[in-house]
Design a protein around this motif. Structure first.
Motif, mmCIF file in Angstrom:
data_model
loop_
_atom_site.group_PDB
_atom_site.id
_atom_site.type_symbol
_atom_site.label_atom_id
_atom_site.label_comp_id
_atom_site.label_asym_id
_atom_site.label_seq_id
_atom_site.Cartn_x
_atom_site.Cartn_y
_atom_site.Cartn_z
ATOM 1 N N GLY A 369 0.808 -1.213 0.000
ATOM 2 C CA GLY A 369 0.000 0.000 0.000
ATOM 3 C C GLY A 369 0.839 1.259 0.000
ATOM 4 N N VAL A 370 1.937 1.277 0.771
ATOM 5 C CA VAL A 370 2.807 2.444 0.834
ATOM 6 C C VAL A 370 3.419 2.732 -0.534
ATOM 7 C CG1 VAL A 370 4.929 3.369 1.833
ATOM 8 C CG2 VAL A 370 3.302 2.143 3.279
ATOM 9 N N ASP A 371 3.933 1.686 -1.192
ATOM 10 C CA ASP A 371 4.538 1.878 -2.512
ATOM 11 C C ASP A 371 3.501 2.280 -3.554
ATOM 12 O OD1 ASP A 371 7.043 1.276 -1.539
ATOM 13 O OD2 ASP A 371 6.916 -0.849 -2.055
ATOM 14 N N PHE A 372 2.293 1.737 -3.433
ATOM 15 C CA PHE A 372 1.221 2.108 -4.361
ATOM 16 C C PHE A 372 0.910 3.596 -4.243
ATOM 17 C CE2 PHE A 372 -3.318 2.763 -5.239
ATOM 18 C CZ PHE A 372 -3.415 2.251 -6.526
ATOM 19 N N LEU A 373 0.755 4.096 -3.019
ATOM 20 C CA LEU A 373 0.432 5.507 -2.832
ATOM 21 C C LEU A 373 1.576 6.409 -3.259
ATOM 22 C CD1 LEU A 373 -1.487 5.346 0.566
ATOM 23 C CD2 LEU A 373 -2.449 5.695 -1.719
ATOM 24 N N LEU A 374 2.819 5.931 -3.116
ATOM 25 C CA LEU A 374 3.957 6.705 -3.603
ATOM 26 C C LEU A 374 3.886 6.849 -5.119
ATOM 27 C CD1 LEU A 374 6.676 8.105 -3.324
ATOM 28 C CD2 LEU A 374 7.773 5.850 -3.316
ATOM 29 N N LYS A 375 3.552 5.777 -5.819
ATOM 30 C CA LYS A 375 3.422 5.842 -7.277
ATOM 31 C C LYS A 375 2.257 6.734 -7.686
ATOM 32 C CE LYS A 375 5.629 1.426 -8.407
ATOM 33 N NZ LYS A 375 6.680 2.038 -9.264
ATOM 34 N N VAL A 376 1.160 6.682 -6.925
ATOM 35 C CA VAL A 376 0.030 7.573 -7.187
ATOM 36 C C VAL A 376 0.468 9.027 -7.054
ATOM 37 C CG1 VAL A 376 -2.231 8.332 -6.354
ATOM 38 C CG2 VAL A 376 -1.712 5.890 -6.484
ATOM 39 N N HIS A 377 1.184 9.311 -5.982
ATOM 40 C CA HIS A 377 1.678 10.670 -5.744
ATOM 41 C C HIS A 377 2.584 11.132 -6.888
ATOM 42 C CE1 HIS A 377 3.567 14.080 -3.703
ATOM 43 N NE2 HIS A 377 4.747 13.536 -3.969
ATOM 44 N N GLN A 378 3.499 10.277 -7.315
ATOM 45 C CA GLN A 378 4.433 10.661 -8.375
ATOM 46 C C GLN A 378 3.720 10.891 -9.698
ATOM 47 O OE1 GLN A 378 7.084 7.303 -8.047
ATOM 48 N NE2 GLN A 378 8.529 8.415 -6.740
ATOM 49 N N ARG A 379 2.666 10.107 -9.945
ATOM 50 C CA ARG A 379 1.917 10.316 -11.189
ATOM 51 C C ARG A 379 1.112 11.610 -11.136
ATOM 52 N NH1 ARG A 379 -2.688 6.599 -14.315
ATOM 53 N NH2 ARG A 379 -3.791 8.400 -15.176
ATOM 54 N N ASP A 383 3.751 13.711 -12.834
ATOM 55 C CA ASP A 383 3.522 13.124 -14.161
ATOM 56 C C ASP A 383 4.414 11.921 -14.455
ATOM 57 O OD1 ASP A 383 1.497 14.955 -14.888
ATOM 58 O OD2 ASP A 383 3.024 16.451 -15.399
ATOM 59 N N VAL A 384 4.794 11.196 -13.411
ATOM 60 C CA VAL A 384 5.558 9.960 -13.609
ATOM 61 C C VAL A 384 4.579 8.863 -14.027
ATOM 62 C CG1 VAL A 384 7.021 8.212 -12.519
ATOM 63 C CG2 VAL A 384 7.270 10.635 -11.899
ATOM 64 N N PRO A 385 4.815 8.172 -15.149
ATOM 65 C CA PRO A 385 3.847 7.172 -15.639
ATOM 66 C C PRO A 385 3.559 6.078 -14.609
ATOM 67 C CG PRO A 385 5.477 7.670 -17.325
ATOM 68 C CD PRO A 385 5.954 8.328 -16.072
ATOM 69 N N PHE A 386 2.284 5.767 -14.421
ATOM 70 C CA PHE A 386 1.849 4.665 -13.558
ATOM 71 C C PHE A 386 0.438 4.301 -13.996
ATOM 72 C CE2 PHE A 386 -0.101 3.263 -9.386
ATOM 73 C CZ PHE A 386 0.419 1.981 -9.464
#
Length: 669
Positions: A369-379, A383-386
């Motif tokens: 969950g932590v890594d998922f939310l980090l990727k959400v934040h970056q996208r 604008d980091v692709p996810f």
């Protein structure tokens, strides 16, 4: 156990003044040795009073108590406003041997009127023990002797059930009074005395205060969080959140590791006290898990930035981003570079895995969950692709799980399922978050737990699960659960998110640096001062407590700043009297059974406006909207001001330092 020579507690009279031998029954644990090398002489509260030293002046003890009551009176009703001042003054006359005959009768009548006719909890409770003392121990109301004037000191602490429930011990009724009076800068100033993240906390705090609100017994608790947000948003929306560096500057420098709520609050308080601060963080922006772990639809990043990086820079602090403790530098190196103290606040940013069949590192379509939310934040923010598509299954029952399911919907998942091993009522997530997720279309599977992953070519294709059933309740009141025989089934999915917890990363603090860690890899500290086992190094937040709440981290940051300031300016660290009384109240649960004696007039709780569910799932715009000025006033008027006063009388002064704060000048005119 503490024992009293004489007094009254919960209506029971204790009188051992003439007993040459024998011990009175125990009353409050931890009171007799309240402060080291400083004997406790008396204790006064709304539930009664106790005297531990025969030479204690009861009249002076109650004078100091009523002086605080007069100071705290809001002035809305005459009995409390006038009565508390008059009792204070008459008790002063008694202490000075200047009182007229019959003055004690006058004081008793005033105490009775204030108790019976005041409008709020403050007035209704502040004179109860005085009235009892005059009824049962009137002979102790004697003029103050010269020795008593020198060797008797009162520390009076003002609190309420909502205040004690809050980890930060913020004065909730006071800032609600500000909103009710239209003094929004004043209300915000009360919050800024504790921490800088008022609007942030006003959006995502888990509201321990509301759980303790005595209005809960009527039509529902006061909307404390929404009022905090309202006061803070007025300053942000009107561009009034401006800060000036302290005019007093000390030649001291502190390194803070972690720009999350604990680190930011510590930096804020130190800078207000004139101490230089450098903040190091592994991310590229301030906010910690509040930034990367809370989606923008709950906490807009411009709000967080305004209350973290912007405030610290305005106060003269420096940030060094993409700097990882244990990789780019060590504690030894920081102290070697001339920092006078270090505060460790690096959080708990590592996700927890299931520990089930076929779970191993490097799996495709599987993420914590932590890594998922980090990727959400970056996208969303960078604008980091996810890409998220197909059927998503999130396992967990806390707020992180709710953030994951609601974010997955916004990123385009075809369907989102939430799997939780217990019942809906046992979910630790905030009820409003659960309801919001349900409205947005998340499919919930309660009493269900994963037992394994189905994997093909290193890619998760389905989640293997078993149904659970309840079997009695545990000591916390939650249902005990056990698997239902022969209930195993599989759920095909395109992404599995393990949102079941977080943990502190290992190898951050190096062996040999003199900083003790516990078996969970958390830093061991003095619970009151936050000192670590290495002199000059302090720690707080998730790296000490584990993954708790934002408001816990705010509290730890404030307390660490006070201890660091003590250490730097005096060479010593001490526990403040407020902290001692808070520990005493908690240990004896003095506010745990507060209840309404008479139901107040019915007033409906304000409803937070929000975006329509069908529209909000299309973007990351903030869902909850600010309430109107009229709604804020009406909600604030529901507060019962359940203040209680607690006075500890000691032989010597307790150490008191002014707050590291300057809230009267931080807001722009």
């Amino acid at each position: 156990m503490s024992t009293s020579i004489y007094g009254i507690w919960d209506g029971k009279v204790h009188d051992f003044r003439n007993a040459p031998q024998g011990m009175p029954p125990p009353v409050l644990e931890g009171l007799e040795d309240f402060a080291p090398h400083n004997p406790t002489k008396a204790f006064i509260a709304d539930r009664g009073f106790m005297v531990f030293d025969r030479e204690t002046s009861l009249v002076e003890a109650f004078r100091a108590y009523m002086a605080q009551a007069a100071k705290e009176s809001c002035g809305r009703c005459t009995p409390c406003r006038v009565g508390t001042q008059r009792m204070r003054d008459l008790l002063r006359e008694v202490a000075a041997n200047q009182a007229d005959p019959g003055v004690l009768d006058d004081i008793a009548e005033l105490a009775r009127q204030v108790t019976d006719t005041s409008l709020c909890g403050m007035g209704q409770s502040c004179a109860r023990s005085l009235l009892d003392a005059l009824e049962h121990f009137r002979d102790e109301f004697k003029p103050l002797t010269p020795a008593q004037a020198v060797f008797q000191h009162s520390f009076v602490y003002t609190t309420a059930p909502c205040v004690e429930a809050c980890p930060s011990k913020i004065d909730v009724p006071k800032y609600i009074d500000g909103v009710k009076g239209g003094k929004f800068d004043y209300a915000l100033g009360v919050i800024l005395d504790k921490y800088p993240m008022a609007a942030t906390c006003g959006r995502v705090c888990v509201r321990f205060c509301e759980s303790a609100c005595r209005r809960q017994e009527a039509e529902g608790p006061v909307g404390i969080r929404m009022l905090k947000r309202y006061a803070a948003d007025q300053a942000i929306l009107n561009n009034r959140l401006h800060f000036q560096p302290s005019p007093v500057q000390h030649d001291k420098r502190v390194a803070i590791i972690g720009a999350g709520p604990a680190g930011i609050t510590c930096a804020y308080k130190l800078l207000l006290g004139g101490i230089k601060v450098d903040v190091f963080d592994a991310q590229r922006a301030a906010g910690g898990m509040a930034s990367v772990g809370i989606p923008s639809y709950r906490l807009p990043k411009d709000v967080l930035k305004a209350e973290s990086e912007d405030i610290i820079r305005q106060l003269g602090g420096n940030f060094f981003y993409s700097k990882v403790l244990g990789e780019n530098f060590t504690v030894d190196e920081l102290l070697g570079k001339g920092y006078d103290a270090v505060f460790l606040a690096y959080g708990a940013s590592q996700g927890t895995r299931f520990g089930i069949k076929n779970e191993y590192p490097g799996l495709n379509r599987y993420i914590t969950g932590v890594d998922f939310l980090l990727k959400v934040h970056q996208r969303v923010e960078h604008d980091v692709p996810f890409e998220v598509k197909g059927d998503v299954v999130v396992v967990g029952g806390g707020n992180v799980a709710m953030d994951c399911v609601r974010s997955a919907l916004r990123l385009g998942a075809k369907s989102v399922h939430l799997v939780y091993r217990r019942t809906e009522e046992d979910m630790p997530a905030e009820r409003e978050e659960v309801i919001a997720a349900q409205h947005e279309g998340v499919i919930f599977h309660f009493l269900t737990t994963p037992t394994g992953l189905m994997v093909e070519n290193n890619t998760v294709t389905a989640l293997e699960m078993v149904e659970m059933q309840t079997k009695g309740r545990d000591e916390k009141g939650r249902w005990n659960i056990e698997p239902v025989p022969d209930s195993m089934y599989t759920m095909p999915c395109d992404l599995v998110v393990a949102a079941i917890g977080q943990q502190v990363e290992r190898n951050v603090v190096k062996p040999g640096e003199g900083i003790e860690l516990d078996r969970w890899n958390c830093i061991v500290v003095n619970a009151d001062t936050l000192e670590t086992t290495r002199k000059g190094v302090f720690a707080g937040g998730d790296c000490v407590l584990g993954p708790l709440t934002l408001v816990h981290a705010l509290d730890q940051g404030e307390r660490a700043a006070a201890s660091i300031r003590d250490f730097l300016l005096s060479g010593d660290v001490y526990v403040r009297p407020e902290r001692r009384i808070q520990n005493l109240l908690s240990k004896n649960k003095l506010l745990a059974d507060e209840c309404l004696e008479v139901a107040p007039p019915h007033k409906d709780r304000a409803v937070m406006p929000e975006l329509d569910a069908a529209e909000r799932v299309k973007n990351f715009d903030e869902v909850d909207q600010v309430i109107s000025k009229q709604s804020a006033y009406e909600e604030a008027s529901r507060c019962l001001r359940c203040y209680r006063l607690y006075s500890v009388v000691t032989e010597k002064h307790l150490p008191r330092e002014p707050l590291i704060s300057n809230n009267e000048t931080v807001l722009a005119e």
